[in-house]
Enzyme design. Structure first.
Site, short mmCIF file in Angstrom:
data_model
loop_
_atom_site.label_atom_id
_atom_site.label_comp_id
_atom_site.label_asym_id
_atom_site.label_seq_id
_atom_site.Cartn_x
_atom_site.Cartn_y
_atom_site.Cartn_z
N LEU A 33 1.07 -1.18 -0.06
CA LEU A 33 0.11 -0.02 0.17
C LEU A 33 0.77 1.36 0.07
O LEU A 33 0.40 2.30 -0.09
CB LEU A 33 -0.90 0.12 1.40
CG LEU A 33 -1.89 -0.97 1.39
CD1 LEU A 33 -3.18 -0.57 2.07
CD2 LEU A 33 -2.68 -1.23 -0.03
N THR A 97 -8.85 3.86 14.25
CA THR A 97 -8.05 3.73 15.53
C THR A 97 -9.02 4.71 16.61
O THR A 97 -9.68 5.84 16.25
CB THR A 97 -7.00 4.10 15.51
OG1 THR A 97 -6.23 4.28 16.61
CG2 THR A 97 -6.63 5.44 14.66
N ASP A 98 -8.98 4.29 17.80
CA ASP A 98 -9.15 5.12 18.87
C ASP A 98 -8.48 6.40 19.05
O ASP A 98 -8.95 7.50 19.50
CB ASP A 98 -9.19 4.34 20.33
CG ASP A 98 -7.75 3.77 20.52
OD1 ASP A 98 -7.07 3.41 19.49
OD2 ASP A 98 -7.38 3.82 21.73
N TYR A 121 -0.42 9.77 13.50
CA TYR A 121 -1.01 8.44 13.41
C TYR A 121 -2.48 8.68 13.30
O TYR A 121 -3.01 8.28 12.18
CB TYR A 121 -0.55 7.39 14.12
CG TYR A 121 -1.37 6.25 14.28
CD1 TYR A 121 -1.27 5.28 13.24
CD2 TYR A 121 -2.25 5.92 15.60
CE1 TYR A 121 -1.99 4.27 13.06
CE2 TYR A 121 -2.99 4.88 15.30
CZ TYR A 121 -2.76 4.02 14.31
OH TYR A 121 -3.61 2.83 14.13
N LYS A 125 -5.04 8.51 9.98
CA LYS A 125 -6.38 7.54 10.08
C LYS A 125 -7.61 8.04 9.89
O LYS A 125 -8.23 7.71 8.92
CB LYS A 125 -6.16 6.61 11.27
CG LYS A 125 -5.06 5.78 11.51
CD LYS A 125 -4.94 4.54 10.49
CE LYS A 125 -5.75 3.51 10.88
NZ LYS A 125 -5.74 2.49 9.68
#
Length: 283
Positions: A33, A97-98, A121, A125
């Site tokens: 990816l 993600t949290d 990050y 996301k």
């Protein structure tokens, strides 16, 4: 046929174990990816019925110094994947993600809460989520948290290594829901079978801190939990800021007919720690 991207990772391998024999495991060697230009050609040639994307740039601290690398995999490539699957009428599941939340909410986060990432990050996301929903509104984006398994390197295996050598200080002021891949994979497929789309939170029941989780890992492994001492985030500075509260709740599970949430993490954690310990004994 179901294609599982990131099949060599801890979540991807859980889907490979769970799903039927016509599943195609796609590792980075088959499709990277980090090279989004390859995605549409692969999709056009393989024509799966469903793509489950477990591939991601997950090095939270490294992303602070490599924002473009993280964005390429977590946002650009995922957006390209959404475009390609939409164009070919193929289903898509991808994971977020949290860490899209800033941790200031005193209770658990639900799907409609406003994201506000604290680190690169989480930001990349979130960008990926937005690109997916723009290109393929029928896609399912699952936010999950504190992912663990007994098959790959993760927090639990790291803690076992460290605690077996002596005392260790672990952050006690960040809270979340540990989620075991062998619970997450079947819950994801239940959501797919319920024709779920949009953003959905899936995480095991049970809340703890990193320190509390480390003590549970020690106890399960027959080590002394008192070897794990609580410290604050300030005492353990990291390049990437983490949310103090990243507990994921859901306001959508019932709407999809998924009346039973994921079970408490403890039972699957016991199994995972047993797997880790078994590998250590055999090595």
């Amino acid at each position: 046929m179901i294609a599982v991207f990131g099949a060599g990772g801890q979540l991807g391998s859980a889907f490979v174990r769970l799903l039927p024999d016509d599943t195609v495991p796609v590792t980075r060697a088959e499709l990277d990816l980090g090279r989004p230009d390859q995605i549409d050609a692969w999709i056009s040639a393989a024509r799966p019925e469903l793509v489950i994307n477990c591939a991601a740039y997950t090095a939270v601290d490294a992303a602070e110094g490599d924002p473009e690398g993280a964005r390429l995999v977590n946002a650009t490539a995922v957006g390209r994947l959404a475009e390609s699957t939409a164009a070919h009428g193929i289903g898509l599941v991808t994971f977020s993600t949290d860490y899209v939340f800033d941790g200031t909410k005193p209770t658990g986060y639900v799907e409609s809460d406003h994201p506000n990432p604290l680190n690169v990050y989480g930001l990349t996301k979130l960008e990926g989520e937005e690109l997916v929903m723009e290109a393929n509104p029928n896609a399912l984006v699952i936010r999950t948290s504190w992912v663990l398994s007994g098959t790959h390197r993760n927090f639990a295996s790291t803690m076992l290594d460290m605690i077996s050598k002596g005392p260790v200080g672990v952050v006690d002021d960040q809270h979340g829901r540990p989620t075991l891949v062998d619970d997450l994979a079947p819950a994801t497929m239940a959501a797919v079978n319920a024709r779920g789309s949009g953003v959905l939170h899936l995480a095991n029941q049970g809340k703890t801190s990193w320190c509390g989780l480390a003590r549970e890992v020690a106890e399960i492994a027959g080590l002394d939990p008192s070897l794990v001492t609580p410290i604050t985030t300030e005492e353990f500075p990291r390049p990437a800021r983490r949310p103090a509260n990243s507990v994921l709740d859901s306001e959508r599970v019932g709407d999809l007919g998924l009346t039973t949430p994921l079970p408490h993490y403890r039972r699957a954690l016991e199994h995972a720690v047993g797997q880790i310990a078994s590998r250590v004994r055999q090595s």
